[in-house]
Scaffold this active site. Structure first.
Site, PDB file in Angstrom:
ATOM      1  CE  LYS A 114      -4.458  -1.637   1.550  1.00  0.00           C
ATOM      2  NZ  LYS A 114      -5.597  -1.503   2.432  1.00  0.00           N
ATOM      3  CE  LYS A 197      -7.693  -8.840  -2.860  1.00  0.00           C
ATOM      4  NZ  LYS A 197      -8.084  -8.836  -1.478  1.00  0.00           N
ATOM      5  CE  LYS A 200     -12.213  -1.789   0.155  1.00  0.00           C
ATOM      6  NZ  LYS A 200     -12.160  -3.133   0.704  1.00  0.00           N
TER       7      LYS A 200
END
Ligand code: ATP
Ligand code: LTN
Length: 333
Positions: A114, A197, A200
């Site tokens: 991230k 995968k 969102k």
């Protein structure tokens, strides 16, 4: 005999949950709530480790809780609450921060991914200490089982290490939890990019099936799902990721086996498979969407439910925090 304790949570970081969340987390939670004393948490304090719009965050926190209930989490059986309603989470996270090595936290792959995505300068220290807040969530409730996706395994391992470290430094205080990782079949892939995968934070929306979207929009996305030009319907994750993903979705939502689906669709085209998958997705999502909308139309009642659960959660959490403070010599009121 009392049931074993389970803890899990999801961030309220989008308006609608997606099929990956539904299959990988929610549907398992609803089954597990029968056999465990379950705590399900909307982890809004985790969500602010990346920037959030305040009005949107408040709305999404309620919407996430409503979707848990709509999908079958029974607030009479399980404790379904919002993280910020129980202040012990932030307090225990602070304590755990002081017991975590800098290097140890630096090895967390979710932080590495991230912070790379957002850039070091715009990544917060909160993003870095995210795993210790998650450890606090779990340890406060003496949870034995933590159902999560593979991506969260490392955080649960850290939680175990911190619990053991605390217990050996300050005396037996925490239950050491274990991750309960879902089966491989429970991983759902992006319809447009079936080796990634479903997430969102995908680049485009075309491969993402959202619980609260209009059924027609989801149907279209399924009909446009990427497949291959081999024209046979069989499960082969390597050679046929798109078709295999559709078969997995049908298998889980339709409660079928892959073999029976391969037999049923032998000699038929991809269009037939997609139509059938679109139907089973619609049949699953439609009642969840309806119930979510009902719950959200009465926010006062929803808040009443959540605050009631927070009282129960707070009792358990505060007792653990008291033990922690006492063991460490931290004065309390
Ligand atoms: P992000 O894109 O921010 O990583 P996400 O869409 O992957 O988010 P999370 O909020 O990280 O979703 O996940 C909530 C829960 O849903 C976790 O338990 C996770 O393992 C599960 N989950 C998420 N995506 C999938 C997927 N594609 N298949 C199966 N389970 C999933
Ligand atoms: N990090 C998890 C969400 C989460 C969680 C938890 C899961 C926060 N606290 C405690 C299990 C137990 C995620 O991103 N899926």
């Amino acid at each position: 005999m009392s049931k074993p304790i389970l803890f899990s949570g999801m961030q309220p970081s989008s308006d609608s949950l997606h099929l990956g969340n539904y299959i990988g987390a929610l549907s398992q939670w609803t089954q597990m709530q029968e056999d465990f004393d379950a705590f399900f948490c909307v982890v809004n304090l985790h969500a602010i480790t990346v920037p959030q719009d305040p009005a949107e965050l408040a709305q999404r926190t309620r919407a996430t809780a409503a979707q848990y209930i709509a999908a079958g989490i029974d607030p009479q059986k399980s404790t379904l609450f919002v993280q910020s309603h129980v202040s012990a989470h932030a307090e225990l996270a602070w304590v755990l921060n002081t017991l975590t090595g800098f290097g140890e936290a630096s090895r967390m792959t979710q932080f590495k991914d991230k912070s790379q995505r957002y850039g070091a300068d715009s990544s917060s220290v909160g993003l870095f200490t995210y795993p210790m807040l998650m450890a606090a969530d779990i340890l406060l409730y003496n949870a034995e089982a933590v159902p999560v996706g593979e991506d969260q395994r490392q955080h649960v391992e850290l939680t175990r290490d911190l619990a053991q470290r605390f217990n050996s430094c300050f005396g037996d205080t925490f239950v050491v939890p274990r991750a309960q990782i879902q089966k491989e079949t429970a991983k759902i892939f992006d319809l447009q990019n079936p080796t990634a995968k479903m997430s969102k934070s995908a680049d485009t929306e075309g491969g993402l099936l959202k619980v609260l979207d209009e059924p027609k929009a989801n149907q279209k996305k399924v009909m446009r799902a990427v497949t291959d030009d081999d024209m046979t319907i069989r499960f082969d994750r390597e050679a046929k990721p798109g078709v295999s993903n559709l078969l997995t979705i049908y298998q889980v939502l339709g409660d079928r086996t892959i073999e029976s689906l391969e037999t049923e669709f032998e000699g038929r085209g991809y269009g037939d498979l997609k139509k059938a998958v679109a139907e089973v997705v619609g049949d699953t999502f439609t009642p969840v969407k309806q119930r979510t909308e009902e719950l959200l139309s009465d926010p006062a009642e929803l808040d009443r439910l959540l605050l009631g659960a927070a009282d129960r959660a707070n009792e358990v959490a505060q007792a653990t925090l008291d033990r922690v403070y006492d063991a460490m010599g931290i004065l309390r009121r």
